[in-house]
Design a protein around this motif. Structure first.
Motif, mmCIF file in Angstrom:
data_model
loop_
_atom_site.group_PDB
_atom_site.id
_atom_site.type_symbol
_atom_site.label_atom_id
_atom_site.label_comp_id
_atom_site.label_asym_id
_atom_site.label_seq_id
_atom_site.Cartn_x
_atom_site.Cartn_y
_atom_site.Cartn_z
ATOM 1 N N HIS A 134 20.393 10.330 -15.273
ATOM 2 C CA HIS A 134 19.554 9.385 -14.554
ATOM 3 C C HIS A 134 19.733 9.586 -13.052
ATOM 4 N N ARG A 141 10.754 12.109 -22.192
ATOM 5 C CA ARG A 141 12.085 12.721 -22.075
ATOM 6 C C ARG A 141 12.016 14.211 -22.408
ATOM 7 N N ARG A 183 12.558 3.834 -20.609
ATOM 8 C CA ARG A 183 13.562 4.865 -20.876
ATOM 9 C C ARG A 183 14.141 4.684 -22.263
#
Length: 582
Positions: A389, A284, A3
């Motif tokens: 998240h 992303r 991430r």
């Protein structure tokens, strides 16, 4: 694929509704800070200043080369994509250049102009739907074709060309790739290109006047650098009144020295991409594009861009609603998009908020689904903002339940670290009188700034009214172990906890960002021990150092705010920061 760290996302300050990165990418704080620092350095020019500044070009070339899997001998900086493509066209070995007629004009005019100048012949292909596939290229190849030019990502459709497959079908011919719509956000085999040209003002977020080209050995052997200046010659520093041959490296494509300040800014942007990792950025963006697509389809829109092999571009239409009308409605709600006669194009980046998909859906629904009284559908009031998240989303409902279980005199707070400093996404209990959308405490902000995301359990602090509070702060992590949020529990009962690790100073629970900024500045000035009006440079530098360690500069517009408080320019603050962070 990990991430993206919160510190990467904190580099950007574009409005939540900005969805136009395929046109221009607002630069990062790193780019701004580097530009300011280099300009500041230039204003104090001395005997070595120019030489020191010129090293920024090497820094930028090295970063570009690393991201391409190449080296600096094969890399040259350019001020824009167009110049690189013109050089590719005029430096080409002749024969026939195969180019799609549907390309962005930056990749069609160079070949047309080179043909007018007698440098080569150009044949324009018209592939189905504008997708330049390996099959479409193979069908157009002739014995005279010496070069194929293609965009890595099509500006209209968002189609991501299969560069490896195209490389395979064209064989030993030269492959020129315009990478501006994909480089840094698409994990592509850039090494198959003989000439890769990239501008930095879009997805790389480096600002205008930035770019580079990477040349293969084959390109260096076959291309003659006609558009080449004195800095592209062998021995460019030898002024002997002779015309030197072009360099046998990519430097042969250089025309003159570029701005070292721009080069430094470009280097900072490229290094940010390296830090975050292209796969993480790509994932992303794909997530955001998927959310936007789902929102658009739910509002009755038709996706007209590529849905397979796509990058960050999403184009759509809505039945009976002109693109201009859609664009105007989006703009009225603060959503930036590219509006063309045939469609509206959205292009999010890694820093784009998940909540923008609902904004787009609501705008489009208001245009395409009139209510029973003839008005548009309104955006649902009190819509819950999505978190960045899944684990945080899942915990939001648990906050109230946990507070209820603990009983009166307790408070539970959930923070999303991707939303700094306004990180509170859920709170239950009124021990500190905070609400969702409020900022984190000074303690937590400092921990995030220093990267010290270790749990703090059972420590003593004090509430806004001075009463003692027993607290615990637990960091929440993703599958890669990166802290993405934290859960804080505060209690006024049974205070027998240990003092804070940070020397026992009180933790502050500000109700808003302004209060947080004011407190941090007052504390830093107090530690300096002298009023602002009497401060000299060392005192002000000490205040900046203290605030930097406290995480003050993670707050939006913090530099401008502090410059006003210390009665200096913003560039002076940048200078102090650079000295502090050496």
């Amino acid at each position: 694929m990990g991430r993206i760290p919160a510190r990467y996302l904190l580099q950007f300050d574009e409005p939540a509704g900005y969805l136009d990165f395929a046109r221009f990418g607002p630069p990062s704080h790193a780019v701004l800070d580097t530009t300011a620092a280099l300009l500041e350095h230039a204003t104090k020019a001395g005997p070595s200043t120019v030489d020191e500044l010129m090293r920024q070009e090497v820094r930028a070339k090295a970063a570009a080369a690393r991201l391409c899997g190449s080296d600096t001998d094969h890399t040259v900086l350019l001020p824009n994509t167009s110049l690189g493509l013109f050089q590719a066209a005029f430096n080409a070995p002749g024969g026939e250049a195969l180019v799609s007629a549907a390309e962005f004009p930056a990749n069609t005019y160079p070949w047309a102009r080179a043909e007018q100048a007698g440098r080569l012949r150009t044949r324009r292909m018209r592939p189905p739907r504008g997708y330049v596939t390996a099959e479409a290229v193979a069908a157009e190849l002739t014995a005279q074709t010496s070069l194929v030019s293609v965009s890595a990502v099509d500006f209209r459709t968002g189609y991501r060309a299969d560069l490896a497959a195209i490389r395979e079908v064209i064989g030993d011919r030269l492959l020129v790739v315009d990478g501006i719509q994909g480089f840094g956000v698409v994990d592509a085999p850039w090494e198959v290109a003989d000439v890769l040209v990239v501008g930095g003002q879009k997805w790389l977020r480096a600002g205008w006047g930035t770019g580079f080209a990477v040349l293969s050995d084959r390109a260096l052997e076959r291309m003659n650098p006609v558009i080449s200046g004195w800095t592209g010659a062998r021995d460019p520093g030898l002024f002997d009144d002779e015309i030197h041959p072009g360099a046998d490296t990519a430097a042969g494509w250089s025309i003159s020295n570029l701005s070292p300040i721009t080069s430094g800014a470009f280097a900072a942007a490229l290094e940010l991409v390296e830090e975050a990792g292209v796969p993480s950025i790509e994932a992303r963006i794909a997530e955001r594009v998927g959310e936007l697509e789902e929102a658009l389809r739910s509002a009755g829109a038709e996706i007209v861009s590529a849905t397979e092999r796509r990058a960050g571009i999403l184009a759509f239409t809505a039945a009976d609603v002109p693109a201009e009308q859609i664009g105007a409605a989006l703009a009225a709600e603060g959503i930036a998009a590219t509006v063309r006669p045939e469609h509206v194009r959205l292009s999010p980046h890694a820093s784009t908020s998940a909540s923008v998909a609902e904004q787009v859906r609501a705008v489009l629904a208001g245009l395409t689904r009139p209510s029973s009284n003839g008005g548009g559908t309104a955006v649902p009031a009190g819509a819950v903002a999505e978190t960045s998240h899944s684990v945080l989303t899942a915990l939001v409902p648990a906050v109230s339940g946990l507070a209820t279980m603990l009983g009166p005199g307790n408070e539970v707070v959930l923070h999303d670290l991707s939303r700094l400093p306004d990180s509170i996404i859920a709170v239950a209990g009124d021990l500190t009188s905070r609400t969702p959308g409020g900022p984190m405490t000074d303690l937590l902000l400092g921990l995030v700034r220093r990267g010290t995301t270790q749990d703090l359990t059972d420590y003593e602090t004090h509430g806004p009214d001075g009463r003692p509070i027993r607290s615990s702060t637990l960091f929440l992590r993703d599958e890669q172990g990166v802290a993405v949020g934290c859960l804080c529990v505060n209690s006024e009962r049974g205070v027998t906890a240990s003092p804070l690790p940070a020397g026992g100073q009180r933790e502050t629970f500000p109700p808003d960002v302004d209060s947080l900024q004011r407190f941090l500045i007052e504390r830093a000035v107090g530690k300096a021990g002298i009023p602002v009006e009497l401060m000299k440079k060392p005192h002000k530098a000490a205040v900046v150092r203290e605030l930097d360690e406290a995480g003050f500069f993670l707050i939006k517009d913090a530099v401008d705010h502090l410059a006003t408080e210390l009665d200096v320019t913003r560039y002076t603050i940048y200078n102090y920061l650079n000295e502090t962070r050496k």
